[in-house]
Write an enzyme that holds these catalytic residues in place. Structure first.
Site, PDB file in Angstrom:
ATOM      1  N   GLU A   5      39.176   6.329  30.619  1.00 40.44           N
ATOM      2  CA  GLU A   5      38.001   6.142  31.462  1.00 40.44           C
ATOM      3  C   GLU A   5      36.856   7.011  30.939  1.00 40.44           C
ATOM      4  O   GLU A   5      35.697   6.591  30.878  1.00 40.44           O
ATOM      5  CB  GLU A   5      38.349   6.516  32.910  1.00 40.44           C
ATOM      6  CG  GLU A   5      39.367   5.589  33.569  1.00 40.44           C
ATOM      7  CD  GLU A   5      40.800   5.677  33.017  1.00 40.44           C
ATOM      8  OE1 GLU A   5      41.204   6.785  32.597  1.00 40.44           O
ATOM      9  OE2 GLU A   5      41.493   4.657  33.025  1.00 40.44           O
ATOM     10  N   HIS A  19      27.685  23.771  32.546  1.00 40.71           N
ATOM     11  CA  HIS A  19      27.424  23.960  31.113  1.00 40.71           C
ATOM     12  C   HIS A  19      27.032  22.676  30.395  1.00 40.71           C
ATOM     13  O   HIS A  19      26.315  22.733  29.404  1.00 40.71           O
ATOM     14  CB  HIS A  19      28.675  24.509  30.412  1.00 40.71           C
ATOM     15  CG  HIS A  19      28.916  25.963  30.645  1.00 40.71           C
ATOM     16  ND1 HIS A  19      29.667  26.758  29.784  1.00 40.71           N
ATOM     17  CD2 HIS A  19      28.516  26.781  31.656  1.00 40.71           C
ATOM     18  CE1 HIS A  19      29.715  27.997  30.255  1.00 40.71           C
ATOM     19  NE2 HIS A  19      29.042  28.033  31.397  1.00 40.71           N
TER      20      HIS A  19
HETATM   21  O1  LIG Z   1      43.568   6.221  29.756  1.00 38.37           O
HETATM   22  C1  LIG Z   1      43.911   5.258  30.426  1.00 38.37           C
HETATM   23  C2  LIG Z   1      44.323   5.352  31.836  1.00 38.37           C
HETATM   24  O2  LIG Z   1      45.037   6.474  32.117  1.00 38.37           O
HETATM   25  C3  LIG Z   1      45.024   4.113  32.369  1.00 38.37           C
HETATM   26  O3  LIG Z   1      44.890   4.177  33.746  1.00 38.37           O
HETATM   27  C4  LIG Z   1      46.494   4.010  31.987  1.00 38.37           C
HETATM   28  O4  LIG Z   1      46.650   3.934  30.589  1.00 38.37           O
HETATM   29  C5  LIG Z   1      47.162   2.803  32.663  1.00 38.37           C
HETATM   30  O5  LIG Z   1      48.525   2.782  32.344  1.00 38.37           O
HETATM   31  P1  LIG Z   1      49.454   1.580  32.737  1.00 38.37           P
HETATM   32  O6  LIG Z   1      48.812   0.323  32.217  1.00 38.37           O
HETATM   33  O7  LIG Z   1      50.751   1.889  32.055  1.00 38.37           O
HETATM   34  O8  LIG Z   1      49.570   1.550  34.233  1.00 38.37           O
END
Ligand SMILES: O=C[C@H](O)[C@H](O)[C@H](O)COP(=O)(O)O
Length: 150
Positions: A72, A99
């Site tokens: 994100e 900062h």
């Molecule tokens: O960096 C990405 C986020 O943490 C996502 O929310 C995560 O990768 C989602 O994981 P999954 O598709 O295994 O629920």
């Protein structure tokens, strides 16, 4: 303050809680999605939408939420003018504003208890940029890389 929110499935529940919490606290909350819980959805589109909204809405801040907050934050930082920070402790939340004048905070919903995550966002929103010359100088160095013609 106007707050632009976005989350994928991993942050969906926390986004719902935060939206209500921030609205109760008097903030103007704009939710850029996801609109419904879909365990297979992807974070980029909603995070990019929230990040773009922050840039075009002076004085607003953004909150993007996922499982770790990493993707994100990465997505939000692709938007010119966004300084998105991953907050994982009260200090990193506060320092992101103090900062770095961060205008978006990324939160990993799977990394924190709900109350802890809400406190991270509150800490981020409450802290002003210090305006210290050394921090401003560094922010401008990053902006110069982002905008080579300026
Ligand atoms: O960096 C990405 C986020 O943490 C996502 O929310 C995560 O990768 C989602 O994981 P999954 O598709 O295994 O629920």
């Amino acid at each position: 303050m106007r707050i632009h929110l976005a989350a994928d499935h991993a942050g969906f529940e926390l986004k719902t809680v935060l939206a209500a919490h921030l609205a109760r606290a008097g903030h103007d909350v704009i939710d850029h999605g996801a609109d419904t819980y879909d365990p297979d959805d992807d974070y980029p589109a909603v995070c990019l939408a929230a990040a773009e909204a922050v840039v075009s809405d002076a004085g607003s801040l953004g909150v993007v939420i996922g499982g770790s907050g990493n993707g994100e934050q990465i997505a939000a930082n692709k938007v010119r003018g966004v300084r998105a920070a991953l907050a994982w402790s009260p200090a990193t939340a506060t320092l992101a504003r103090q900062h770095n004048d961060a205008n978006v905070v990324a939160i990993g919903a799977r990394q924190h208890a709900e109350a802890e995550a809400v406190a991270l966002v509150e800490a981020f929103l409450a802290e002003p940029f210090s305006g210290d010359e050394r921090h401003q100088r560094r922010i401008e160095q990053v902006a110069a890389y982002e905008n080579p013609a300026t």
